[in-house]
Structure formats: C-alpha cells, structure tokens
Design a protein around this motif. Sequence first.
Motif, PDB file in Angstrom:
ATOM      1  N   THR A  56      12.650  83.655  33.687  1.00  0.00           N
ATOM      2  CA  THR A  56      11.701  83.182  34.690  1.00  0.00           C
ATOM      3  C   THR A  56      10.676  82.284  34.007  1.00  0.00           C
ATOM      4  O   THR A  56      10.287  82.516  32.867  1.00  0.00           O
ATOM      5  CB  THR A  56      10.972  84.351  35.382  1.00  0.00           C
ATOM      6  N   ALA A  62      10.130  79.391  38.806  1.00  0.00           N
ATOM      7  CA  ALA A  62      11.547  79.053  38.851  1.00  0.00           C
ATOM      8  C   ALA A  62      12.259  80.099  38.009  1.00  0.00           C
ATOM      9  O   ALA A  62      11.661  80.686  37.095  1.00  0.00           O
ATOM     10  CB  ALA A  62      11.794  77.655  38.288  1.00  0.00           C
ATOM     11  N   SER A  63      13.504  80.349  38.301  1.00  0.00           N
ATOM     12  CA  SER A  63      14.254  81.329  37.510  1.00  0.00           C
ATOM     13  C   SER A  63      15.707  80.912  37.402  1.00  0.00           C
ATOM     14  O   SER A  63      16.206  80.099  38.187  1.00  0.00           O
ATOM     15  CB  SER A  63      14.149  82.727  38.124  1.00  0.00           C
ATOM     16  N   ARG A  64      16.350  81.509  36.419  1.00  0.00           N
ATOM     17  CA  ARG A  64      17.757  81.208  36.189  1.00  0.00           C
ATOM     18  C   ARG A  64      18.387  82.420  35.507  1.00  0.00           C
ATOM     19  O   ARG A  64      17.820  82.970  34.573  1.00  0.00           O
ATOM     20  CB  ARG A  64      17.859  79.980  35.294  1.00  0.00           C
ATOM     21  N   THR A  65      19.552  82.822  35.982  1.00  0.00           N
ATOM     22  CA  THR A  65      20.308  83.877  35.322  1.00  0.00           C
ATOM     23  C   THR A  65      21.342  83.204  34.439  1.00  0.00           C
ATOM     24  O   THR A  65      22.055  82.294  34.888  1.00  0.00           O
ATOM     25  CB  THR A  65      20.992  84.800  36.352  1.00  0.00           C
ATOM     26  N   VAL A  66      21.401  83.640  33.167  1.00  0.00           N
ATOM     27  CA  VAL A  66      22.280  82.998  32.193  1.00  0.00           C
ATOM     28  C   VAL A  66      23.238  84.020  31.589  1.00  0.00           C
ATOM     29  O   VAL A  66      22.945  85.206  31.540  1.00  0.00           O
ATOM     30  CB  VAL A  66      21.465  82.290  31.083  1.00  0.00           C
ATOM     31  N   ARG A  95      11.982  74.004  36.989  1.00  0.00           N
ATOM     32  CA  ARG A  95      13.437  73.973  37.196  1.00  0.00           C
ATOM     33  C   ARG A  95      14.095  73.051  36.164  1.00  0.00           C
ATOM     34  O   ARG A  95      15.137  73.381  35.591  1.00  0.00           O
ATOM     35  CB  ARG A  95      13.769  73.504  38.605  1.00  0.00           C
ATOM     36  N   LEU A 114      14.127  74.737  32.701  1.00  0.00           N
ATOM     37  CA  LEU A 114      15.195  75.726  32.558  1.00  0.00           C
ATOM     38  C   LEU A 114      16.557  75.056  32.445  1.00  0.00           C
ATOM     39  O   LEU A 114      17.408  75.484  31.657  1.00  0.00           O
ATOM     40  CB  LEU A 114      15.160  76.712  33.716  1.00  0.00           C
ATOM     41  N   ALA A 115      16.758  73.995  33.205  1.00  0.00           N
ATOM     42  CA  ALA A 115      18.019  73.254  33.105  1.00  0.00           C
ATOM     43  C   ALA A 115      18.164  72.627  31.722  1.00  0.00           C
ATOM     44  O   ALA A 115      19.268  72.604  31.150  1.00  0.00           O
ATOM     45  CB  ALA A 115      18.097  72.181  34.191  1.00  0.00           C
ATOM     46  N   ARG A 144      24.074  89.404  30.590  1.00  0.00           N
ATOM     47  CA  ARG A 144      23.369  88.377  31.351  1.00  0.00           C
ATOM     48  C   ARG A 144      21.875  88.597  31.173  1.00  0.00           C
ATOM     49  O   ARG A 144      21.424  89.720  30.974  1.00  0.00           O
ATOM     50  CB  ARG A 144      23.720  88.448  32.833  1.00  0.00           C
TER      51      ARG A 144
END
Length: 191
Positions: A163, A85-89, A183, A186-187, A159
């Motif tokens: 991951t 899972a990944s997230r751009t912050v 997920r 990360l949330a 940014r």
Amino acid sequence: MVRPLNTAALARATGMGWEDIVAVLEAAGGSRLDHGQLVAVAAAAFAGRVDNPGWWAQAAALGFEQRIGRRLPGQRADGTFSATASRTVALDRAAAYERVVGHLGAHPGTIAGHPLSGPPRTSRTAQRSFWRADLERGERIELGVAAAAPLAASPQAARALVTAGAEKVPDPAAAEAWRADLRALLAGIFG
C-alpha cells in the motif's frame, strides 16, 4: 474521486435509517458538536445494535459532517486530504519490501518526483514493513508491505499487499494527483 459516505451501508449495519441517525445527532446539537462529540453520541445510539459501535459511530460522524458541509468527502478532521493506492504482488513480504526500499533508494531525496524534506524512515512490526518520508510541501508518504492471503488455486505461492499513501494533502485535486502518482510509483516498482 472519494465518494460521500455510503449511508445505506451504515443503516443496514446499525438497523437505524440514515434520517434516524441524523435526527439523533441533530437532537444532541449536531452542528455545534465537534467530531469526537458526534462520535460519542452516535456510539451511544448504536450500543447494543452492532458489535463495534465506535467504528460505525466514526462513519456516522463523518457522514453527518459531510451532510452539513463541514467536511468534504475524503477530508480529514484537520482539513487535509489523503490518497492511497495498493497492489498485490507475487512475492513474499520480505522480497516485496526489499523491492520497495531498493527502488526508492535508487531515487534518493525524492518520491514520485516530489522532494523529501529529510531522510526516509523504515520500520517493521510483526505484520508489516514500512517506508515513510515527509515532503518539502508538508505531505507525508508511507509505503507498507504485508503478507497477503494465498490464492486458493495455488496456496503455496507467496503474495504481498503493498500500500502507498499520501497524507496531509491540501485539497481534493492534489489528492487525485497523488493517487495517480502512487499508482504510477507502484507500477514502476513492480512492473
């Protein structure tokens, strides 16, 4: 859910139809060859057709193994699966990594409710910062943080791409469960 290899993309990239690639692998003894041998045969067939024949040869070998039933989509050579899972912050790399380590440090001995088998390990390279741990059930977990390209609308805003991955997952159902856990993790870290 992990999908089977996109054979149309492989055909477009190499200029060889999927059935032609299969024929090359079968002519070389395909089902009797291990993964590395399949890669070597495909790389030789792709030489001069693409700039990176080894990368495309890996894909061809995976697709062939899926076709003959040796490997399920998403399955690694050792029989295990993985989940990511990944997230751009909207944080720079250092701040995003501090947030990851701080959150995980607030829950010592576990990650996403799964018990660790030992202390986590951290490391950094020029491009990425990592938090890694092994679980009691045998899985390996890694969170990585790298700088992400700025948005065109605000090029000064920092940014980071975060991951999260689980390796050595025993089956597809567990991989799907891990994907959901990652997920949620990360949330929980980044809101």
